[in-house]
Motif scaffolding. Structure first.
Motif, PDB file in Angstrom:
ATOM      1  N   TYR A1582      34.437  63.433  43.587  1.00 35.78           N
ATOM      2  CA  TYR A1582      33.056  63.858  43.364  1.00 35.78           C
ATOM      3  C   TYR A1582      32.953  65.290  42.844  1.00 35.78           C
ATOM      4  O   TYR A1582      32.129  65.590  41.968  1.00 35.78           O
ATOM      5  CB  TYR A1582      32.246  63.700  44.650  1.00 35.78           C
ATOM      6  N   ALA A1583      33.780  66.211  43.372  1.00 43.61           N
ATOM      7  CA  ALA A1583      33.673  67.623  42.973  1.00 43.61           C
ATOM      8  C   ALA A1583      34.060  67.806  41.511  1.00 43.61           C
ATOM      9  O   ALA A1583      33.390  68.534  40.760  1.00 43.61           O
ATOM     10  CB  ALA A1583      34.553  68.484  43.872  1.00 43.61           C
ATOM     11  N   LEU A1584      35.120  67.142  41.086  1.00 46.00           N
ATOM     12  CA  LEU A1584      35.556  67.229  39.687  1.00 46.00           C
ATOM     13  C   LEU A1584      34.620  66.448  38.779  1.00 46.00           C
ATOM     14  O   LEU A1584      34.276  66.908  37.682  1.00 46.00           O
ATOM     15  CB  LEU A1584      36.990  66.702  39.563  1.00 46.00           C
ATOM     16  N   ASP A1585      34.189  65.279  39.208  1.00 42.44           N
ATOM     17  CA  ASP A1585      33.273  64.463  38.401  1.00 42.44           C
ATOM     18  C   ASP A1585      31.979  65.220  38.122  1.00 42.44           C
ATOM     19  O   ASP A1585      31.474  65.220  36.987  1.00 42.44           O
ATOM     20  CB  ASP A1585      32.957  63.142  39.126  1.00 42.44           C
ATOM     21  N   PHE A1586      31.443  65.878  39.144  1.00 47.50           N
ATOM     22  CA  PHE A1586      30.194  66.622  38.952  1.00 47.50           C
ATOM     23  C   PHE A1586      30.410  67.771  37.971  1.00 47.50           C
ATOM     24  O   PHE A1586      29.541  68.049  37.137  1.00 47.50           O
ATOM     25  CB  PHE A1586      29.681  67.164  40.282  1.00 47.50           C
ATOM     26  N   TYR A1587      31.551  68.427  38.070  1.00 48.59           N
ATOM     27  CA  TYR A1587      31.811  69.540  37.141  1.00 48.59           C
ATOM     28  C   TYR A1587      31.849  69.049  35.708  1.00 48.59           C
ATOM     29  O   TYR A1587      31.446  69.754  34.785  1.00 48.59           O
ATOM     30  CB  TYR A1587      33.138  70.214  37.494  1.00 48.59           C
ATOM     31  N   LYS A1588      32.271  67.799  35.527  1.00 50.75           N
ATOM     32  CA  LYS A1588      32.361  67.256  34.163  1.00 50.75           C
ATOM     33  C   LYS A1588      31.013  66.776  33.650  1.00 50.75           C
ATOM     34  O   LYS A1588      30.670  67.023  32.494  1.00 50.75           O
ATOM     35  CB  LYS A1588      33.367  66.097  34.141  1.00 50.75           C
ATOM     36  N   HIS A1602      25.056  59.626  48.670  1.00 51.85           N
ATOM     37  CA  HIS A1602      23.627  59.839  48.445  1.00 51.85           C
ATOM     38  C   HIS A1602      23.402  61.187  47.794  1.00 51.85           C
ATOM     39  O   HIS A1602      24.124  62.154  48.058  1.00 51.85           O
ATOM     40  CB  HIS A1602      22.847  59.764  49.759  1.00 51.85           C
ATOM     41  N   GLU A1603      22.369  61.257  46.945  1.00 49.64           N
ATOM     42  CA  GLU A1603      22.125  62.475  46.179  1.00 49.64           C
ATOM     43  C   GLU A1603      21.973  63.703  47.072  1.00 49.64           C
ATOM     44  O   GLU A1603      22.532  64.764  46.783  1.00 49.64           O
ATOM     45  CB  GLU A1603      20.876  62.305  45.307  1.00 49.64           C
ATOM     46  N   GLY A1604      21.193  63.575  48.138  1.00 50.71           N
ATOM     47  CA  GLY A1604      20.984  64.716  49.029  1.00 50.71           C
ATOM     48  C   GLY A1604      22.276  65.153  49.688  1.00 50.71           C
ATOM     49  O   GLY A1604      22.591  66.345  49.746  1.00 50.71           O
ATOM     50  N   ALA A1605      23.052  64.178  50.183  1.00 51.66           N
ATOM     51  CA  ALA A1605      24.331  64.505  50.814  1.00 51.66           C
ATOM     52  C   ALA A1605      25.300  65.082  49.789  1.00 51.66           C
ATOM     53  O   ALA A1605      26.062  66.013  50.090  1.00 51.66           O
ATOM     54  CB  ALA A1605      24.924  63.252  51.463  1.00 51.66           C
ATOM     55  N   ALA A1606      25.264  64.535  48.569  1.00 49.43           N
ATOM     56  CA  ALA A1606      26.139  65.036  47.506  1.00 49.43           C
ATOM     57  C   ALA A1606      25.822  66.490  47.186  1.00 49.43           C
ATOM     58  O   ALA A1606      26.727  67.309  46.987  1.00 49.43           O
ATOM     59  CB  ALA A1606      25.991  64.173  46.261  1.00 49.43           C
ATOM     60  N   TYR A1607      24.534  66.815  47.143  1.00 54.96           N
ATOM     61  CA  TYR A1607      24.144  68.196  46.849  1.00 54.96           C
ATOM     62  C   TYR A1607      24.716  69.150  47.898  1.00 54.96           C
ATOM     63  O   TYR A1607      25.254  70.215  47.561  1.00 54.96           O
ATOM     64  CB  TYR A1607      22.619  68.325  46.800  1.00 54.96           C
ATOM     65  N   LEU A1608      24.633  68.779  49.157  1.00 51.32           N
ATOM     66  CA  LEU A1608      25.142  69.644  50.216  1.00 51.32           C
ATOM     67  C   LEU A1608      26.667  69.777  50.130  1.00 51.32           C
ATOM     68  O   LEU A1608      27.210  70.867  50.328  1.00 51.32           O
ATOM     69  CB  LEU A1608      24.741  69.088  51.580  1.00 51.32           C
ATOM     70  N   LEU A1609      27.356  68.686  49.812  1.00 52.41           N
ATOM     71  CA  LEU A1609      28.811  68.745  49.658  1.00 52.41           C
ATOM     72  C   LEU A1609      29.197  69.646  48.488  1.00 52.41           C
ATOM     73  O   LEU A1609      30.119  70.466  48.595  1.00 52.41           O
ATOM     74  CB  LEU A1609      29.369  67.339  49.435  1.00 52.41           C
ATOM     75  N   LEU A1610      28.494  69.480  47.378  1.00 57.26           N
ATOM     76  CA  LEU A1610      28.790  70.282  46.188  1.00 57.26           C
ATOM     77  C   LEU A1610      28.456  71.752  46.412  1.00 57.26           C
ATOM     78  O   LEU A1610      29.143  72.642  45.918  1.00 57.26           O
ATOM     79  CB  LEU A1610      28.008  69.737  44.988  1.00 57.26           C
ATOM     80  N   LYS A1611      27.413  71.993  47.192  1.00 62.23           N
ATOM     81  CA  LYS A1611      27.050  73.376  47.515  1.00 62.23           C
ATOM     82  C   LYS A1611      28.156  74.030  48.335  1.00 62.23           C
ATOM     83  O   LYS A1611      28.548  75.177  48.073  1.00 62.23           O
ATOM     84  CB  LYS A1611      25.727  73.397  48.283  1.00 62.23           C
ATOM     85  N   ASP A1612      28.673  73.309  49.319  1.00 60.80           N
ATOM     86  CA  ASP A1612      29.782  73.839  50.113  1.00 60.80           C
ATOM     87  C   ASP A1612      30.998  74.110  49.247  1.00 60.80           C
ATOM     88  O   ASP A1612      31.686  75.133  49.417  1.00 60.80           O
ATOM     89  CB  ASP A1612      30.155  72.845  51.226  1.00 60.80           C
ATOM     90  N   PHE A1613      31.285  73.191  48.333  1.00 58.57           N
ATOM     91  CA  PHE A1613      32.434  73.352  47.434  1.00 58.57           C
ATOM     92  C   PHE A1613      32.239  74.586  46.555  1.00 58.57           C
ATOM     93  O   PHE A1613      33.165  75.384  46.358  1.00 58.57           O
ATOM     94  CB  PHE A1613      32.605  72.093  46.581  1.00 58.57           C
ATOM     95  N   SER A1614      31.034  74.744  46.038  1.00 59.58           N
ATOM     96  CA  SER A1614      30.727  75.892  45.182  1.00 59.58           C
ATOM     97  C   SER A1614      30.833  77.204  45.958  1.00 59.58           C
ATOM     98  O   SER A1614      31.359  78.203  45.439  1.00 59.58           O
ATOM     99  CB  SER A1614      29.321  75.731  44.593  1.00 59.58           C
TER     100      SER A1614
END
Length: 1653
Positions: A1582-1588, A1602-1614
């Motif tokens: 997910y982290a690499l896919d979103f960056y692409k 889920h979009e909301g959960a994904a946003y929080l995961l990506l925020k933590d990664f960022s």
């Protein structure tokens, strides 16, 4: 390994060396054999021979299950259905949530474990060698004991039809039967074997009655057909709305078990319904096909024509055995004798029967009866060994890497078939008392092979060893009985064992002695005060290296560094506190910043006033406040009053009288009678408001009597018009409520006429029995004579007690204290609350366990006030579990307290990972646990930490405390009525009748305490029904009380949701909170309500309304332009123009009024309560989110009285919803669990609108606690919308989880503690803090053995840090210790990241596009994200998803492996960790409880005993004397050794279980992870896919997040990337360094992509 420990062959053989070690990353598969079509007696191909059974294949290779092997051609027509089911499940698996099963479900009554899934999981364990049955049982029991110890309640189910899947594999068939028998006879586990399959009626009834929370099932069988069977089971369970947890990927730690959870949905039920005829047909045909073909295969070995014939022979052989050896009872003797006799007899019979038809070339492929006898004799000897060798001796068995020959293996399978039929017979045998204790140890294949190897090879070479007198004697006796039962002619001669020369094992060279060097276990010496004081008592028992040892002299040498200055760069190295964004540090003299701060303070007070009203208090420091002042005042004796005191007292009386006159005037002006008659509910509400504020008892009594008279008049009027409308029982409730209040609180001020009015009310209600309890003289004569017939129409239609219980439960009076406490101004505290205040006054500590809204929080603010009064230095730290609660408490403190402080200091500050404000210059700090930890462990924050006087942990019940279930009075009445209905002649029916119950009889005022006694009596009576053979009646009572909900699809529930909300409004149940657990649904459902209201409003509008609105809007725009032109500055205004302007303004006002009327929202088209908030306040609240583009929808919803609340909503957006809801403007809010913990949003009703794994007993209590607004609602309501009834039942009944300790240490924490000790400003204070952290963990409380393990773990963590150059031998930090510490919450990824950096891998990767450029290519950035995604934010996907046919549109989904050089570095890091902690595990193994280690974990079957020393043969076979002391002796039976502790993936399976350590405590980072079937589990990309692609929708569509959960995961990664980037830029001398620049570019670009969504 010791000499003689392994028997192996140096030659290359197709069989390979199948030790436990080389089974790594492989899975056992059992495929259907090729059917023998020759028609002859060559049955060797009927079964897979050993190499086929032990066939290993890569977990990712699924070709072995590509084809079905149906015998029945009918099934070929339905392959499509099986594929559909498989696809449906595979599409659900990626969306499965990886959750903590027991944390969420331990409070449930039970869950189910599919027995065959348990069997498959344990038989596939990589450390288990086939044939090592005792080790297999150890694995099963260890798994079950782990669940049991964590509080799980489960039932294991074995279906009869599932047995047929093993018929072609008699070894497995027998082992499965043995497992069932053992669990039934030797454990307390509940085992069900009576169900044929999951489609039969009995199973459906079982599910309906018990409704498990979930079923643990494997998604992968040993064969394709078994996988189909399991898939059908999964889809059936899901169709019944029973959730499924996959065995794949299950893991456990100290307190939890984790697994992939699939939620049962309506679409599963729909799918099952669509194929309701085909699925049962396919299943039954499949079972029949399996049964016929596999039974035929099994019978072909026995020579019998039917199973009954085989069972008959088993029975006859058993009878013969009873006759020969009547006292035999041990299951091992019985199985050995009967199976050996049957095997020999059967084999001999088959040989004779088919001798004429066997071709010569085929005959050579089978063993002769004489050879079979040799094999059986050796088996018999191996069984005798089991009786005489304790587990401690058997654990030293030589590891034989040989396999049975194909011919021998075929015979062994026939022997196992006999064993199966015998065990099946014993399951029903009741006349013979069999001792099943040692059932798990019927045979040992490795021991049998050892015996065979000795006689086949070593004895032939001249080695002749005595087997020992005892063993020899028992062996001869067993063989004599076997010979007798088998009908042998040799008179039972047992020796020699080998009489033929056939090789049963694959011929190999003589055994080669193998030795394995154990790595040096010496520890590097350290000199540190922390180490000496914490672990000094065990240091003397540990091996340490000398200073000149190469391991010490070769340590990484780096110059000591200071935490503040690193690499001598001269740059400050910030800590976590410094890096957190501060809203106050930039203030200074900046006018804009000062203005922003003023706005913030103003908003906080405004926000705080929405929580508690305006209750601001100015605090004045009171120096030298005497301790226990209140206690002394309480205990002081009365003395004579002085003149001054008398004057003061008289003045107080005069003021009280004046206040009473004012209150009387207010009451007279209220005209409550008129208000009640106009609008009953509104009038009663105003009466209650007045009574709360009024202090005078006489005025209150007057008000209560007025309310009583008016309510009674309303009731009389209703009853007169009985034919026209239905009586409102609430009016009668209010009458009785007023009577309760008057009689309990105001007897002293009541007059005779008041009593007479009460009597009249009681008589009219039909409560004549109650009037006798009052003084007869107070009852007027005319009332006594009044005819009952005349007043009967005014009666409520039931007795007084029943009426009070059924309708007045929520307003029954409870026992309350009436004496005020001078410390509390706004209410009279209960006794427990006063005790708590005393504890605070005495500077003591306490844990408060009380329900939500019971008044816990006030003590926190009392504590704050106390510290604020004491001095300007003391600090109170308020620790909240969530950031949302931090903001609420922050605002509350600002609203409550004012204090004049020295310049630079403030009353309240806040610190979270996102921001901080006045954190270290405040007296009340509001923070979260992680941030408090940061401050306490920071070397340079010690002076601040010393100022702390109190730490308040709010909502600690996030972790759980038990509570009991209680009935409401109405529910007690329902229970009584049901019991009467079920049992007509119930002996206690009259005694427990509400009107005759002792505590209710002739009682006007029934209290809550009385109702509780009635409830307890009924509960006790129902229990007695169950105990005294009336269980059937009790079940009927429960059935009567059980509601009967209807279910429909999720889509219909969503569409009907607005209607449900409207129904709640009609029931006067708003405001309400609607809890869901899906962020997307939270927003969507709120918008659906709004859309429904808009549609309703539009339907009410006239046809041309839209056109009128358009015309009026245009006219207003033109007029406003004209008016603006006339008001232009500098324009000369004449009298005519003035008149024109006045006319325009008047016309503008008219047009606005018209537009307002047309666009006005009808009351039934909005949930907004416009009367609750004035326009100015409303605009002020909404003004806060004016610049938030993402909150436009939220603002639109708010104006309709609707809101939503979840973690992804901005802070200001959440605050807007919270404030408007508290004020009463918004009445409908959909929310996730963000409102569960502490957020002050009380309401009338709480609605649970989505079933979820997160809806457990703890969350239920937290969320439902919001229902019922204190001081506003006497009754709160909880509704369940689309929640399965059994789930509701268990939520209400179950207790919340207990508070338990987690393993407290890791390497990063050890490093942070050493950093604090070495670099602190105050060394003594720092050392005390470090030792406190190390010594006082919850896990080690009263657990001395755990304390010792923690000491060793700490020491070995330091060893690793020293070896890697993070610490020197004095405990001073070095190298990249700062970077590791900053990323401590990402262990072990932080350690791996630094190892990559040190090796120069990032410098090699981060090459700019051209020389001297600061820009990096897209490919470099993507490679960098790939590396980081392999380290941080790792989310695994179940292995079976790889087989899925699901299409991915934007994402790759499966994360690629690390680049090769990074993978090599990771492997090197893992090796170092495994070696270091392998030594740790080896040392702590000496602390194991060896008495328990020789017992099976669950059944406690003991395999210890005195070792056999009189047999040279035993000593020879059990010669592996080294390398097997630190692992479980059960695991040693499969050849596992101490060296297996050096591999993290095998640690959990082989470690001594009483040590209490798991692989989770070893900080390895697996490059590849495998499930328990040895299938690879890919990482989610997910982290690499979103960056692409930068799409959140793709996260939900492809990545299954889920979009909301994904946003929080990506925020933590960022944020992780940003933290690394900042650290590197601070640690590096060169600002132009490529790695620093690359991380900076990646941090900016990733954050930019995230901001766009």
């Amino acid at each position: 390994m010791a000499s003689g420990g392994t028997v192996q062959d140096g030659s290359d053989d197709d069989g390979g060396d199948l030790t436990a070690q080389n089974l790594e990353q492989k899975s056992v598969s059992f495929e259907d054999p090729v059917e023998n079509k020759s028609g002859c007696s060559d049955f060797s191909n009927v079964f897979c021979w050993e190499q086929e059974i032990q066939q290993v294949s890569r977990a990712s290779d699924y070709s072995r299950q590509d084809k079905y092997d149906f015998r029945n051609p009918e099934l070929d027509k339905h392959i499509g259905l099986l594929e559909k089911i498989s696809d449906l499940i595979l599409n659900d698996i990626p969306k499965a949530e990886y959750v903590s099963l027991l944390n969420d479900y331990v409070e449930s009554e039970f869950f189910l474990i599919d027995g065959d899934s348990l069997f498959i999981t344990c038989i596939s364990e990589q450390t288990l060698l086939p044939g090592q049955n005792l080790h297999f049982f150890y694995l099963v029991e260890r798994f079950l004991l782990d669940l049991t110890n964590k509080g799980a309640k489960y039932i294991i189910v074995f279906f009869k039809d599932a047995e047929h899947a093993y018929y072609r594999h008699p070894t497995l068939l027998s082992l499965r039967t043995t497992l069932i028998l053992h669990l039934q006879h030797s454990t307390d586990a509940v085992i069900h074997t009576e169900f044929s399959n999951f489609l039969e009626g009995k199973w459906q009834s079982f599910l309906q009655e018990s409704y498990p929370y979930f079923i643990i099932i494997s998604d992968d069988g040993l064969t394709k057909l078994q996988t189909s069977f399991l898939n059908l089971f999964i889809i059936h369970a899901l169709s019944k709305r029973i959730n499924v947890v996959l065995t794949s990927g299950q893991e456990s730690d100290f307190i939890r078990v984790y697994g992939y959870h699939i939620h049962g949905m309506y679409r599963h039920k729909e799918f099952f319904s669509q194929h309701r005829e085909e699925i049962p047909f396919v299943f039954q045909t499949l079972v029949k096909d399996l049964q016929e073909s596999s039974t035929a295969a099994l019978l072909s070995l026995s020579g019998h024509s039917s199973v009954k014939d085989m069972e008959k022979e088993v029975c006859e052989t058993l009878s013969q055995l009873k006759h020969v050896w009547p006292e035999i009872s041990d299951i091992r003797h019985i199985v050995c004798i009967v199976t050996c006799a049957l095997g020999l007899r059967t084999y001999s019979r088959l040989q004779k029967k088919h001798q004429a038809t066997i071709r010569k070339q085929e005959k050579s492929r089978e063993i002769t009866p004489e050879e079979a006898e040799d094999l059986i004799r050796m088996y018999c000897l191996s069984v005798v060994f089991l009786f005489h060798l304790p587990l401690s001796q058997r654990a030293r068995v030589r590891l034989i890497s040989y396999h049975w020959s194909k011919q021998a293996f075929t015979f062994i399978q026939m022997h196992k078939g006999c064993e199966f039929f015998l065990l099946k017979h014993l399951t029903t045998e009741k006349l013979w008392k069999v001792d099943f204790t040692h059932l798990p140890d019927l045979s040992d294949d490795l021991l049998w092979k050892n015996v065979a190897y000795y006689y086949e090879v070593e004895n032939e070479q001249g080695l002749n060893l005595d087997m020992g007198e005892k063993i020899k004697r028992e062996y001869e006796y067993l063989w004599s009985i076997i010979s007798k039962l088998a009908g042998k002619d040799d008179d039972g001669k047992s020796l020699p064992l080998r009489r033929t020369s056939t090789s049963f094992l694959k011929k190999r060279a003589s055994p080669i002695k193998e030795s394995k060097n154990i790595p040096n276990l010496g520890l590097i010496p350290m000199t540190s005060m922390v180490v000496d004081e914490f672990a000094g008592d065990i240091l003397s028992s540990l091996p340490f290296l000398k200073s000149d040892d190469s391991a010490v002299t070769s340590l990484i040498k780096q110059k000591e560094f200071d935490e503040i200055r690193h690499w001598h760069s001269g740059k400050l190295l910030s800590d976590d506190y410094d890096r957190t964004k501060s809203s106050s540090q930039t203030m200074g003299k900046d006018p804009w910043a000062l203005r922003s701060n003023q706005k913030l303070q103003s908003f906080l007070r405004f926000y705080g006033s929405s929580l508690e009203g305006n209750i601001s208090k100015t605090i004045v420091t009171q120096l030298d406040t005497p301790k226990k002042a209140y206690s002394d005042m309480k205990n002081s004796k009365k003395i004579n009053k002085t003149k001054a005191e008398v004057i003061i007292e008289e003045n107080q009386k005069r003021m009280k009288a004046e206040e009473e006159r004012k209150e009387q005037k207010q009451w007279d002006a209220l005209s409550i009678e008129k208000l009640i008659q106009e609008n009953f509910n509104s009038g009663i509400s105003k009466l209650e408001d007045f009574l709360k504020k009024c202090q005078s008892n006489s005025v209150k009594c007057t008000a209560e009597m007025a309310g009583l008279n008016t309510c009674f008049e309303v009731w009389i009027e209703q009853c007169k018009d009985q034919g026209k409308k239905v009586k409102d029982i609430n009016v009668a409730v209010e009458v009785m409520r007023r009577i309760h209040s008057l009689l309990e609180k105001y007897k002293d001020v009541m007059e005779k006429t008041d009593y007479q009015k009460i009597v009249r009310c009681l008589r009219y209600f039909g409560f004549d029995n109650l009037t006798c309890t009052l003084d007869p003289s107070q009852i007027p004569e005319d009332d006594r004579k009044e005819k009952k017939a005349k007043i009967s129409k005014y009666a409520v239609g039931m007795g007084a007690a029943r009426f009070q219980l059924q309708y007045m439960g929520h307003c029954l009076l409870r026992e309350e204290r009436t004496d005020r406490d001078p410390r509390i101004q706004h209410f009279i505290p209960d006794t427990w609350q006063r005790d708590l205040l005393d504890i605070v006054d005495n500077n003591e500590s306490a844990v408060i366990v009380a329900p939500t809204s019971s008044g816990k929080t006030y003590s926190s603010y009392y504590c704050m006030e106390k510290i604020l009064k004491e001095s300007n230095e003391g600090v109170v730290v308020y620790v909240a579990p969530t950031k949302a609660l931090v903001n609420q408490v922050w605002a509350t403190v600002y609203n409550r307290f004012n204090k004049t402080l020295p310049d630079g200091m403030v009353v309240c500050g806040v610190f979270t990972r996102d921001y901080r404000h006045d954190a270290l210059n405040c007296q009340v700090l509001v923070t979260v646990p992680q941030c408090l930890e940061i401050l306490l462990l920071s070397p340079h924050r010690q002076q601040w930490a010393k100022r702390i006087r109190y730490v308040i942990f709010d909502e600690i019940d996030k972790y759980g405390f038990p509570s009991d279930l209680a009935f409401s009075p109405r529910e007690s009445i329902l229970l009584y009525d049901s019991m009467v209905q079920v049992w007509e002649n119930w002996p206690r029916a009259d005694e427990l009748d509400p009107e005759k119950f002792t505590h209710f009889k002739n009682k006007i005022v029934i209290t809550k305490a009385d109702a509780r006694k009635y409830e307890e009596e009924l509960k006790e009576e129902l229990k007695n029904w169950i105990v005294h053979d009336n269980r059937m009646k009790a079940n009927r009572v429960l059935k009567l009380l059980k509601p009967h909900p209807t279910y429909c699809s999720e889509k219909n529930m969503e569409n009907n949701f607005p209607c449900f909300v409207e129904k709640l409004r009609q029931m006067d149940k708003l405001p309400a909170l609607f809890f869901l657990f899906d962020i997307k649904k939270v927003e969507k459902w709120a918008e659906n309500i709004k859309n429904c209201l808009e549609k309703k409003q539009k339907s009410k509008q006239l046809p041309k309304t839209e056109k009128q609105i358009h015309l009026l809007t245009n006219r207003l725009k033109k007029m406003e332009k004209s008016m603006q032109k006339n008001h232009t500055v500098g324009m000369k205004i004449t009298s005519s123009k003035t008149d024109k302007m006045i006319l325009e303004e008047a016309e503008h006002g008219n047009l606005m009024e018209k537009l307002g009327k047309i666009t006005e929202i009808p009351p039934d088209c909005t949930y907004a309560n416009s009367q609750a908030v004035d326009t100015e306040i409303l605009q002020k609240v909404i003004h806060q989110v004016r610049f938030m583009t993402t909150n436009k929808t939220l603002k639109t919803l708010a104006l309709r009285g609707i809101g939503y609340h979840h973690a992804s909503v901005s802070q200001k957006g959440r605050q807007m919803v919270e404030m408007l809801f508290r004020m009463g403007f918004i009445q409908v809010v959909t929310a996730t669990g963000t409102l569960a913990l502490g957020i002050n949003m009380p309401c009338k009703s709480v609605v649970f609108t989505q079933n979820s794994v997160y809806l457990d007993a703890l969350n239920y209590r937290q969320m439902s606690g919001r229902a019922g607004r204190r001081g506003q609602d006497l009754l709160g309501s909880v509704f369940f919308y689309d929640i399965p009834l059994p789930k509701v039942d268990k939520l209400i009944k179950s207790n919340v989880p207990q508070l338990r300790g987690q393993f407290p240490l890791n390497i990063s924490l050890a490093l942070r503690l050493m950093l604090l000790a070495a670099k602190a400003d105050d060394k003594d204070d720092a050392k005390a803090k470090v030792l406190s952290v190390l010594k006082h963990s919850l896990l080690s409380f009263n657990q001395p053995r755990v304390v010792e393990i923690l000491k060793l773990y700490f020491l070995f963590s330091l060893q690793f840090l020293v070896k890697e150059g993070y610490l020197d031998q004095e405990g001073n930090t070095m190298g990249f210790a700062g970077l590791v510490s900053h990323l401590h919450y990402h262990e072990p990824s932080n350690l791996v990241l630094v190892s990559f950096l040190v090796k120069g891998l990032f410098h090699k990767l981060c090459q700019p596009t051209r020389k001297n450029s600061k820009t990096f290519s897209k490919e470099v950035m993507e490679q960098l994200v790939l590396v980081l995604a392999n380290l941080f934010g790792r989310r695994y996907i179940p292995a079976s998803v790889i087989k899925s046919k699901q299409k991915f549109y934007q994402s790759k989904v499966f994360l690629e492996d690390l680049p090769e050089d990074f993978a090599v570095a990771l492997h090197e890091y893992n090796n170092k960790i495994e070696e270091n902690f392998g030594h740790f595990l080896f040392i702590i193994s000496k602390m194991a409880d060896m008495k328990q280690e020789y017992q099976l974990p669950l059944s406690r079957t003991d395999f210890s005993g005195e070792e056999c020393n009189d047999s040279k043969l035993v000593s020879h076979l059990m010669s592996c004397n080294e390398g097997r002391t630190a692992v479980s002796p059960f695991a040693c039976l499969s050849g596992n050794m101490d060296s297996d502790l050096l591999h993290a993936e095998t640690v959990n399976s082989v470690i001594l279980r009483t040590v209490g350590i798991t692989a989770g405590n070893i900080p390895v980072l697996c490059a590849k992870k495998f499930d328990n079937r040895r299938r690879m589990m890919p990482l989610n990309a997910y982290a690499l896919d979103f960056y692409k692609h930068g799409s959140l929708k793709a996260m939900a569509q492809d990545n299954g997040i889920h979009e909301g959960a994904a946003y929080l995961l990506l925020k933590d990664f960022s944020l992780t990337i940003k933290a690394i980037s900042v650290s590197l830029s601070e640690l590096c001398d060169d600002d132009e360094d490529n790695v620093v620049q690359a991380f900076h570019q990646l941090s900016d670009s990733y954050w930019e992509k995230l901001q766009k969504v």
